[in-house]
Design an enzyme around this catalytic site. Structure first.
Site, PDB file in Angstrom:
ATOM      1  N   GLU A 158       7.067  -5.157   0.292  1.00 29.49           N
ATOM      2  CA  GLU A 158       6.406  -4.067   1.218  1.00 29.49           C
ATOM      3  C   GLU A 158       5.062  -4.942   1.062  1.00 29.49           C
ATOM      4  O   GLU A 158       4.435  -5.662   0.195  1.00 29.49           O
ATOM      5  CB  GLU A 158       6.035  -2.892   0.499  1.00 29.49           C
ATOM      6  CG  GLU A 158       5.157  -2.009   1.097  1.00 29.49           C
ATOM      7  CD  GLU A 158       4.817  -0.511   0.395  1.00 29.49           C
ATOM      8  OE1 GLU A 158       4.692   0.346   1.271  1.00 29.49           O
ATOM      9  OE2 GLU A 158       4.929  -0.582  -0.880  1.00 29.49           O
ATOM     10  N   LYS A 187       8.443   3.801   7.188  1.00 28.49           N
ATOM     11  CA  LYS A 187       8.332   4.408   5.933  1.00 28.49           C
ATOM     12  C   LYS A 187       8.173   5.902   6.022  1.00 28.49           C
ATOM     13  O   LYS A 187       7.170   6.453   6.892  1.00 28.49           O
ATOM     14  CB  LYS A 187       7.362   3.823   5.120  1.00 28.49           C
ATOM     15  CG  LYS A 187       7.224   4.245   3.831  1.00 28.49           C
ATOM     16  CD  LYS A 187       5.893   3.651   2.975  1.00 28.49           C
ATOM     17  CE  LYS A 187       5.896   3.789   1.490  1.00 28.49           C
ATOM     18  NZ  LYS A 187       4.594   3.358   0.846  1.00 28.49           N
ATOM     19  N   CYS A 190       9.758   1.512  -1.133  1.00 26.25           N
ATOM     20  CA  CYS A 190       8.852   1.858  -2.032  1.00 26.25           C
ATOM     21  C   CYS A 190       8.845   3.349  -2.620  1.00 26.25           C
ATOM     22  O   CYS A 190       9.480   3.678  -3.425  1.00 26.25           O
ATOM     23  CB  CYS A 190       7.256   1.620  -1.726  1.00 26.25           C
ATOM     24  SG  CYS A 190       6.064   1.128  -3.364  1.00 26.25           S
TER      25      CYS A 190
END
Length: 273
Positions: free
Chosen positions: A45, A118, A160
């Site tokens: 990321e 995301k 993440c």
């Protein structure tokens, strides 16, 4: 897929605010990975930029399908004839004051084959470390899951903080995921507490491989990230791992083993809810 490039790789970095320097480091690490037989590379990321403030990311915002970071990823894949899961880069959002944290996937011809934005945003207070994160102030959440075919299996993409939400991975599994690719940037404190456990849990409960590429080290904004990029098999075994700093891990994935395990230990078929 050539016999020489039959490994998957997770790249680990300690990204800073100099985009050119970061991209040179990506190129160096990818060359090493390719020399070791990697045919698919997962970047962490925010591989291209981590500034002093989260808001600084907005200055790099690109139009979808057009921009230097997208061109870099495409050319990286084409030049080395590898698949690239492109960490996250900032793309334009519906809200002009924000960006989408987009993970774009390119095939070995440099063609874009998928984009995941995301979904889960890291808005937390870490009292022990006196750290506060409010990603929603800068990032606009996505709402679509992504699973795509590759020579390395069906790839499911997550980023993440998504790791903490098993229902997302169930949806990826229902779309045929065999390999979860997960660019990440876990903090030192949350990573120490939960990273290994969560990565292995997502592999075990979905009987899937997980390729987790992380940030690992100290950053100019004072943040410390956990690192420990790893590749985990469907039984939860850590096949390869790099602790801290810059580096990479790679190994071959055995989809025959995955299929056999799902057939003989069919927990994903025993779900009731």
């Amino acid at each position: 897929m050539s016999r020489e490039k039959n490994r998957v790789c997770a790249i680990q970095m300690a990204t800073g605010p100099n985009v050119s320097a970061n991209l040179l480091e990506v190129e160096r690490l990818v060359i090493e990975a390719v020399e070791n037989g990697a045919g698919l590379v997962v970047l962490p990321e925010n591989f291209a930029f981590m500034g002093k403030r989260d808001r600084d990311l907005c200055a790099l915002r690109e139009i979808d399908h057009d921009g230097p970071l997208q061109e870099f990823l495409s050319q990286l894949a084409k030049r080395h004839a590898i698949w690239v899961v492109g960490g996250t880069i900032p793309l334009e959002a519906h809200d002009n004051s924000k960006v989408r944290a987009a993970c774009i996937v390119y095939d070995d011809q440099g063609r874009r084959v998928g984009r995941y934005d995301k979904i889960h945003l890291f808005d937390v207070n870490l009292i022990e470390a006196n750290e506060r994160y409010v990603e929603s102030e800068t990032i606009e959440a996505g709402d679509q899951i992504v699973v795509l075919d590759s020579p390395f299996g069906r790839l499911g993409i997550a980023v993440c903080y998504d790791l903490r939400f098993p229902e997302l991975f169930r949806k990826l599994l229902d779309k045929g995921m065999e390999v979860a690719c997960m660019p990440s940037s876990f903090t030192a404190i949350t990573g120490k507490a939960h990273w290994d456990t969560l990565v292995r849990a997502r592999a075990i409960e979905n009987l899937s491989y997980v390729v987790a590429a992380a940030q690992g080290g100290f950053h100019i904004n004072g943040r410390e990230t956990h690192g420990h990029s790893m590749i985990v098999d469907p039984w939860g075994n850590i096949l390869a791992q790099v602790p801290r700093g810059t580096g990479s891990v790679s190994c071959r994935l055995d989809l025959g083993y995955l299929a056999s395990l799902r057939r003989n230990f069919p927990t994903i078929n025993h779900r009731k809810l």
